[in-house]
Design a protein around this motif. Structure first.
Motif, PDB file in Angstrom:
ATOM      1  N   VAL A 131       0.820  -1.207   0.000  1.00 20.32           N
ATOM      2  CA  VAL A 131       0.000   0.000   0.000  1.00 20.32           C
ATOM      3  C   VAL A 131       0.850   1.251   0.000  1.00 20.32           C
ATOM      4  O   VAL A 131       0.568   2.235  -0.679  1.00 20.32           O
ATOM      5  CB  VAL A 131      -0.907   0.022   1.258  1.00 20.32           C
ATOM      6  CG1 VAL A 131      -1.895   1.169   1.196  1.00 20.32           C
ATOM      7  CG2 VAL A 131      -1.607  -1.298   1.431  1.00 20.32           C
ATOM      8  N   THR A 132       1.885   1.239   0.765  1.00 21.37           N
ATOM      9  CA  THR A 132       2.641   2.481   0.947  1.00 21.37           C
ATOM     10  C   THR A 132       4.129   2.200   0.809  1.00 21.37           C
ATOM     11  O   THR A 132       4.573   1.086   1.039  1.00 21.37           O
ATOM     12  CB  THR A 132       2.426   3.012   2.371  1.00 21.37           C
ATOM     13  OG1 THR A 132       2.826   1.990   3.271  1.00 21.37           O
ATOM     14  CG2 THR A 132       0.991   3.398   2.609  1.00 21.37           C
ATOM     15  N   ASP A 133       4.869   3.225   0.464  1.00 19.67           N
ATOM     16  CA  ASP A 133       6.314   3.126   0.567  1.00 19.67           C
ATOM     17  C   ASP A 133       6.650   3.583   1.968  1.00 19.67           C
ATOM     18  O   ASP A 133       6.553   4.758   2.277  1.00 19.67           O
ATOM     19  CB  ASP A 133       6.992   4.079  -0.422  1.00 19.67           C
ATOM     20  CG  ASP A 133       7.244   3.376  -1.716  1.00 19.67           C
ATOM     21  OD1 ASP A 133       7.404   2.157  -1.690  1.00 19.67           O
ATOM     22  OD2 ASP A 133       7.276   4.072  -2.744  1.00 19.67           O
ATOM     23  N   ARG A 134       7.004   2.656   2.813  1.00 18.75           N
ATOM     24  CA  ARG A 134       7.313   3.049   4.187  1.00 18.75           C
ATOM     25  C   ARG A 134       8.724   3.591   4.178  1.00 18.75           C
ATOM     26  O   ARG A 134       9.638   2.883   3.822  1.00 18.75           O
ATOM     27  CB  ARG A 134       7.234   1.857   5.098  1.00 18.75           C
ATOM     28  CG  ARG A 134       5.959   1.206   4.949  1.00 18.75           C
ATOM     29  CD  ARG A 134       5.684   0.178   5.939  1.00 18.75           C
ATOM     30  NE  ARG A 134       4.277   0.357   6.206  1.00 18.75           N
ATOM     31  CZ  ARG A 134       3.793   0.697   7.367  1.00 18.75           C
ATOM     32  NH1 ARG A 134       4.563   0.860   8.394  1.00 18.75           N
ATOM     33  NH2 ARG A 134       2.518   0.875   7.509  1.00 18.75           N
ATOM     34  N   SER A 135       8.881   4.832   4.527  1.00 23.12           N
ATOM     35  CA  SER A 135      10.202   5.415   4.460  1.00 23.12           C
ATOM     36  C   SER A 135      10.490   6.216   5.708  1.00 23.12           C
ATOM     37  O   SER A 135       9.588   6.815   6.265  1.00 23.12           O
ATOM     38  CB  SER A 135      10.301   6.330   3.246  1.00 23.12           C
ATOM     39  OG  SER A 135      10.138   5.570   2.080  1.00 23.12           O
ATOM     40  N   VAL A 136      11.712   6.193   6.109  1.00 24.68           N
ATOM     41  CA  VAL A 136      12.101   7.007   7.252  1.00 24.68           C
ATOM     42  C   VAL A 136      13.022   8.117   6.771  1.00 24.68           C
ATOM     43  O   VAL A 136      13.725   7.981   5.779  1.00 24.68           O
ATOM     44  CB  VAL A 136      12.763   6.157   8.358  1.00 24.68           C
ATOM     45  CG1 VAL A 136      11.855   5.040   8.820  1.00 24.68           C
ATOM     46  CG2 VAL A 136      14.084   5.607   7.926  1.00 24.68           C
ATOM     47  N   LEU A 137      12.984   9.217   7.518  1.00 23.87           N
ATOM     48  CA  LEU A 137      13.733  10.395   7.085  1.00 23.87           C
ATOM     49  C   LEU A 137      15.165  10.417   7.594  1.00 23.87           C
ATOM     50  O   LEU A 137      16.003  11.072   7.005  1.00 23.87           O
ATOM     51  CB  LEU A 137      13.027  11.659   7.604  1.00 23.87           C
ATOM     52  CG  LEU A 137      11.910  12.215   6.741  1.00 23.87           C
ATOM     53  CD1 LEU A 137      11.198  13.351   7.461  1.00 23.87           C
ATOM     54  CD2 LEU A 137      12.471  12.711   5.408  1.00 23.87           C
ATOM     55  N   TYR A 138      15.398   9.758   8.698  1.00 28.44           N
ATOM     56  CA  TYR A 138      16.731   9.854   9.312  1.00 28.44           C
ATOM     57  C   TYR A 138      17.230   8.469   9.708  1.00 28.44           C
ATOM     58  O   TYR A 138      16.440   7.601  10.063  1.00 28.44           O
ATOM     59  CB  TYR A 138      16.678  10.751  10.556  1.00 28.44           C
ATOM     60  CG  TYR A 138      16.122  12.121  10.256  1.00 28.44           C
ATOM     61  CD1 TYR A 138      16.867  13.057   9.542  1.00 28.44           C
ATOM     62  CD2 TYR A 138      14.837  12.461  10.666  1.00 28.44           C
ATOM     63  CE1 TYR A 138      16.347  14.301   9.248  1.00 28.44           C
ATOM     64  CE2 TYR A 138      14.306  13.708  10.384  1.00 28.44           C
ATOM     65  CZ  TYR A 138      15.065  14.616   9.664  1.00 28.44           C
ATOM     66  OH  TYR A 138      14.548  15.839   9.378  1.00 28.44           O
ATOM     67  N   GLN A 139      18.548   8.344   9.723  1.00 26.74           N
ATOM     68  CA  GLN A 139      19.116   7.017   9.893  1.00 26.74           C
ATOM     69  C   GLN A 139      19.377   6.605  11.335  1.00 26.74           C
ATOM     70  O   GLN A 139      19.635   5.450  11.614  1.00 26.74           O
ATOM     71  CB  GLN A 139      20.424   6.951   9.112  1.00 26.74           C
ATOM     72  CG  GLN A 139      20.625   5.585   8.542  1.00 26.74           C
ATOM     73  CD  GLN A 139      21.878   5.499   7.726  1.00 26.74           C
ATOM     74  OE1 GLN A 139      22.502   6.509   7.411  1.00 26.74           O
ATOM     75  NE2 GLN A 139      22.261   4.287   7.394  1.00 26.74           N
ATOM     76  N   HIS A 140      19.286   7.559  12.244  1.00 23.09           N
ATOM     77  CA  HIS A 140      19.547   7.218  13.655  1.00 23.09           C
ATOM     78  C   HIS A 140      18.210   7.063  14.373  1.00 23.09           C
ATOM     79  O   HIS A 140      17.246   7.763  14.034  1.00 23.09           O
ATOM     80  CB  HIS A 140      20.403   8.300  14.315  1.00 23.09           C
ATOM     81  CG  HIS A 140      21.701   8.493  13.591  1.00 23.09           C
ATOM     82  ND1 HIS A 140      22.819   7.767  13.880  1.00 23.09           N
ATOM     83  CD2 HIS A 140      22.021   9.283  12.534  1.00 23.09           C
ATOM     84  CE1 HIS A 140      23.784   8.109  13.044  1.00 23.09           C
ATOM     85  NE2 HIS A 140      23.329   9.027  12.209  1.00 23.09           N
TER      86      HIS A 140
END
Ligand code: SF4
Ligand code: SF4
Length: 416
Positions: A131-140
């Protein structure tokens, strides 16, 4: 979004039960904006796929019970929606001072967090779904846990457990958003990820951050609240978070190898005797399809949490018990005979399910404890012990504090 709201209402009326389907339709626009943000980190090609909810966990509850859960559900949706606010914020700093980190941890503590740790997000940790592209903005990542009510978990499956699960998810949402605001106000980049609808594999992050240890059911157990907690995270651009997870409680996994109760008690036979390595080198502790089907049809199940000695007895009591066991007793346990395959845990699970006897008879228990060199008169001292007893003709003797009729009365399970 309105189409989805209408569909949800139609489905709820048809099923005469609240049914929210996939709540992510509420944040569809935000998810799309996030996907278009060039800073986002997406899942690796072989990342683990997100588990699906099947069925309707509210079915079977009375209308009154369903309605009393409504504020918690709405609260969870609100925190999920809030977690997408302010993501266009441009960070001006990426290094945190020691006293600021202490203030952050004190703030987390005030908000009811019971454990907190830090790690780096790998792309394999980011979940993928259709359904979605689950993405995070930061690596920590800042990973934390919030406590659940152990008594309510002990009632699983049913209303009380569903209520504490939803309450705790709400706590993780509030905490994640408030900690993210705290960081953004100080110039850092921060993205909240509430426990409900998480973008990453939280147990993996929590394990790596050292805030708890895996149990055989695949959930994390913290020293503060054992199995009765829920995880949440905040992703951030802070590069100097202390990611050293310190000393590990290896005894937890050793204990699990002697226990296997969640495997025996799981009504869907979903929990694996040994975890499997799957996509992206993730560990799979249970069959998600089998669990999800039962979970959806039985008020969110949670029998594995309820049955776990880390709920019934508690982390501290188990740790005390393990460390007080003599090296002889440990040796005896480790010499428990193996089957031809050489797989001790496989043998134990097979044996345990086939030949168990539980007793609460004080005289019998006192004699067993005496035989094992334990004080039979101090019931409160016993957590769960796993010891071998040739004298009694059983390969393992499990001693747990029972709940009834007295809180500290032991229950002894003998395994032939
Ligand atoms: S939630 Fe229920 S079905 Fe799923 S693994 Fe736990 S005990 Fe089994
Ligand atoms: S029930 Fe037993 S085997 Fe399962 S996680 Fe808890 S302690 Fe480990």
């Amino acid at each position: 979004m309105f189409e989805n709201v209408k569909r949800t209402l139609r489905r709820s009326i048809a099923r005469e039960s609240l049914d929210f389907g996939d709540p992510e339709f509420l944040v569809q626009a935000e998810l799309e904006a996030l996907r278009d943000d060039e800073r986002t980190i997406g899942p690796a090609g072989d990342a683990r796929t997100k588990g699906e909810f099947r069925g309707n966990v509210f079915a079977g509850l009375s209308l009154r019970e369903q309605l009393s859960l409504l504020p918690l559900i709405v609260g969870n949706f609100r925190e999920m929606k809030r977690s997408y606010r302010g993501l266009d914020h441009t960070p001006t700093r990426d290094t945190i001072e020691e006293d600021e980190l202490e203030t952050l941890e004190a703030r987390a503590d005030e908000l009811g967090v019971d454990s907190i740790g830090y790690t780096v997000v790998d792309r394999e940790d980011i979940l993928e779904d259709d359904v979605t592209d689950r993405s995070v903005l930061y690596q920590h990542a800042i990973v934390f846990s919030c406590p659940m009510d152990p008594e309510a978990v002990g009632e699983a499956p049913g209303y009380d457990t569903l209520e504490t699960v939803n309450e705790t998810y709400l706590d993780t949402g509030v905490v994640a958003n408030k900690l993210a605001d705290f960081l953004k106000e100080r110039g850092f980049g921060a993205q909240a990820d509430p426990g409900l609808g998480g973008k990453t594999n939280f147990p993996t992050l929590a394990d790596r951050a050292g805030i708890g240890e895996y149990g055989r059911h695949g959930m994390i157990m913290t020293s503060e609240n054992g199995i009765t907690q829920r995880l949440g995270a905040v992703y951030t651009n802070i590069e100097n978070l202390p990611t050293d997870s310190g000393e590990r409680d290896d005894w937890v996994w050793e204990f699990c190898q002697q226990c296997g109760k969640c495997i025996r008690d799981c009504p869907a036979d979903a929990i694996r005797v040994e975890p499997e390595r799957t996509e992206g080198d993730n560990l799979s502790f249970y069959d998600r399809d089998a669990c999800s089907e039962y979970f959806g049809a039985n008020n969110g199940c949670a029998v594995c949490m309820s049955a776990c000695p880390f709920n019934r007895v508690g982390y501290e009591a188990l740790e005390r018990n393990i460390s007080s066991r003599s090296s002889d007793a440990r040796e005896t346990v480790s010499q428990t005979p193996r089957d031809d395959s050489g797989d001790a845990s496989m043998r134990q699970v097979a044996d345990l399910s086939s030949d168990l006897r539980t007793t609460t008879d004080r005289e019998e228990i006192a004699a067993i404890l005496e035989d094992l060199g334990r004080k039979p008169d101090n019931w409160a001292e016993f957590g769960t012990a796993f010891v071998a007893s040739d004298v009694w003709g059983y390969s393992e003797v499990h001693i747990a504090r029972g709940d009834d009729p007295e809180p500290h009365a032991p229950v002894v399970t003998l395994v032939r």
